[in-house]
Design an enzyme around this catalytic site. Structure first.
Site, PDB file in Angstrom:
ATOM      1  N   ASN A  84      51.970  30.606  72.671  1.00  0.00           N
ATOM      2  CA  ASN A  84      51.137  31.193  71.630  1.00  0.00           C
ATOM      3  C   ASN A  84      51.914  31.982  70.587  1.00  0.00           C
ATOM      4  O   ASN A  84      51.541  32.013  69.426  1.00  0.00           O
ATOM      5  CB  ASN A  84      50.094  32.114  72.302  1.00  0.00           C
ATOM      6  CG  ASN A  84      49.449  33.071  71.316  1.00  0.00           C
ATOM      7  OD1 ASN A  84      48.659  32.672  70.469  1.00  0.00           O
ATOM      8  ND2 ASN A  84      49.798  34.347  71.428  1.00  0.00           N
ATOM      9  N   SER A 135      48.911  25.551  67.834  1.00  0.00           N
ATOM     10  CA  SER A 135      49.327  25.069  66.528  1.00  0.00           C
ATOM     11  C   SER A 135      48.438  25.769  65.504  1.00  0.00           C
ATOM     12  O   SER A 135      48.289  26.991  65.540  1.00  0.00           O
ATOM     13  CB  SER A 135      49.215  23.549  66.446  1.00  0.00           C
ATOM     14  OG  SER A 135      49.586  23.080  65.174  1.00  0.00           O
ATOM     15  N   TYR A 149      56.185  27.285  57.335  1.00  0.00           N
ATOM     16  CA  TYR A 149      55.213  27.464  58.412  1.00  0.00           C
ATOM     17  C   TYR A 149      54.642  26.108  58.814  1.00  0.00           C
ATOM     18  O   TYR A 149      54.555  25.779  60.009  1.00  0.00           O
ATOM     19  CB  TYR A 149      54.102  28.402  57.963  1.00  0.00           C
ATOM     20  CG  TYR A 149      53.006  28.579  58.985  1.00  0.00           C
ATOM     21  CD1 TYR A 149      53.231  29.307  60.148  1.00  0.00           C
ATOM     22  CD2 TYR A 149      51.741  28.011  58.801  1.00  0.00           C
ATOM     23  CE1 TYR A 149      52.231  29.467  61.099  1.00  0.00           C
ATOM     24  CE2 TYR A 149      50.743  28.167  59.738  1.00  0.00           C
ATOM     25  CZ  TYR A 149      50.993  28.899  60.891  1.00  0.00           C
ATOM     26  OH  TYR A 149      50.006  29.045  61.823  1.00  0.00           O
ATOM     27  N   LYS A 153      54.719  23.939  62.468  1.00  0.00           N
ATOM     28  CA  LYS A 153      53.497  23.518  63.160  1.00  0.00           C
ATOM     29  C   LYS A 153      53.388  21.998  63.241  1.00  0.00           C
ATOM     30  O   LYS A 153      52.964  21.451  64.266  1.00  0.00           O
ATOM     31  CB  LYS A 153      52.261  24.120  62.471  1.00  0.00           C
ATOM     32  CG  LYS A 153      52.153  25.630  62.626  1.00  0.00           C
ATOM     33  CD  LYS A 153      52.176  26.059  64.085  1.00  0.00           C
ATOM     34  CE  LYS A 153      52.012  27.543  64.283  1.00  0.00           C
ATOM     35  NZ  LYS A 153      52.084  27.935  65.707  1.00  0.00           N
ATOM     36  N   THR A 184      42.124  37.873  63.134  1.00  0.00           N
ATOM     37  CA  THR A 184      43.197  38.512  63.893  1.00  0.00           C
ATOM     38  C   THR A 184      44.117  39.213  62.895  1.00  0.00           C
ATOM     39  O   THR A 184      43.844  39.242  61.697  1.00  0.00           O
ATOM     40  CB  THR A 184      44.006  37.473  64.693  1.00  0.00           C
ATOM     41  OG1 THR A 184      44.696  36.618  63.764  1.00  0.00           O
ATOM     42  CG2 THR A 184      43.090  36.629  65.570  1.00  0.00           C
TER      43      THR A 184
END
Length: 291
Positions: A84, A135, A149, A153, A184
């Protein structure tokens, strides 16, 4: 349902924190990794017998192996490995420094690969288990300003997709989790913004800079509900190859895949035109790898 034992990287915040709290609350055991000292003290205090903290930097190969081996040695069995931990590096590709590029890849991509590779011998020996690889919607769709980024992924999705076929004979299931935007700390706390190059002002790549600096938007997804869906996926047999979370993720992935298929279909005949003429020799192509 029998309790399970989980290894979760990045247990101190975001999805890792939600997963850990839900699992510990229902009686499961969790080995949770963290980087910042003190960031998982509350979990240790609330569940001293069920939560095992482990400090880990995913850019440290020896540290990854040590944490994984120690977790199995201490607990005997780990049912689910959740890869994660990670962060977002945002900005146009030209705006990034070489050090930023290296660190992003080492954390999100290479670190995830090393974690899973360290766990595989243990999972095989115990006769199976489950791997959840986090992902993103950004692993199927891509936008200007997030090139590195997206590279990590998309890379980790290719790794996990192939891995699933490699480890299925050993009873190990692999699920790629593709969340959309979530409430988040990823957007405004877990992302790094590159230094600005003025030439990119007003271009599509500047959009992500505007979002991260103005801080006027928030994700659509509920991270607690997303964590619950991830946990529930472990009960599914066979393991789902992909788990899309959030209506925005579904819409963006559907649009991206549809556009790619439409583009592919226009190339059917030009692609065939590059085949070598048959000369009585069996030609091996990518499709043969599935045989």
């Amino acid at each position: 349902m029998a309790s399970r034992t989980w290894l979760i990287t990045g247990a101190n915040s975001g999805f890792g924190r939600h997963l850990s709290e839900q699992l510990l609350s229902r009686g499961d055991r969790v080995v949770g990794t963290f980087r910042a000292p003190g960031s998982v003290d509350e979990l240790s205090a609330r569940w001293p017998d069920a939560f095992r903290p482990a400090r880990l930097d995913l850019t440290d190969p020896a540290g990854i192996t040590a944490v994984v081996d120690a977790a199995w040695a201490a607990l005997g069995r780990i049912d689910v490995v959740v890869s994660n931990a990670g962060y977002g590096l945002m900005g146009a590709a030209e705006e990034l420094t070489d050090d930023q590029v290296v660190h992003q890849i080492a954390t999100n991509l290479t670190g995830s690969i090393r974690l899973i590779r360290a766990a595989l011998p243990h999972l095989r020996r115990q006769g199976g288990g489950r791997i959840l690889q986090l992902s993103s919607v950004g692993g199927q769709a891509a936008w200007p300003g997030g090139s590195l980024y997206h590279a990590t992924k998309w890379g980790v999705e290719g790794f996990a997709d192939a891995l699933a076929g490699e480890v299925a004979p050993f009873g190990i299931g692999v699920t790629i989790v593709e969340p959309g935007s979530a409430r988040t700390n990823f957007r405004y706390g877990g992302s790094v913004l590159a230094e600005r190059i003025e030439a990119y002002d007003g271009t599509p790549a500047a959009g992500i800079r505007r979002i991260l600096t103005e801080r006027t938007t928030e994700g659509i997804g509920d991270p607690a509900l997303m964590a619950t869906a991830m946990i529930a996926s472990v009960d599914r047999d066979p393991a789902p190859r992909r788990l899309v979370l959030g209506s925005d993720a579904y819409q963006a992935i559907e649009q991206a895949l549809t556009a790619r298929l439409e583009d592919l279909h226009t190339q059917r005949e030009p692609a065939r035109a590059t085949d070598a003429p048959p000369e009585g020799v069996t030609i091996s192509g990518p499709a043969d790898l599935d045989a």
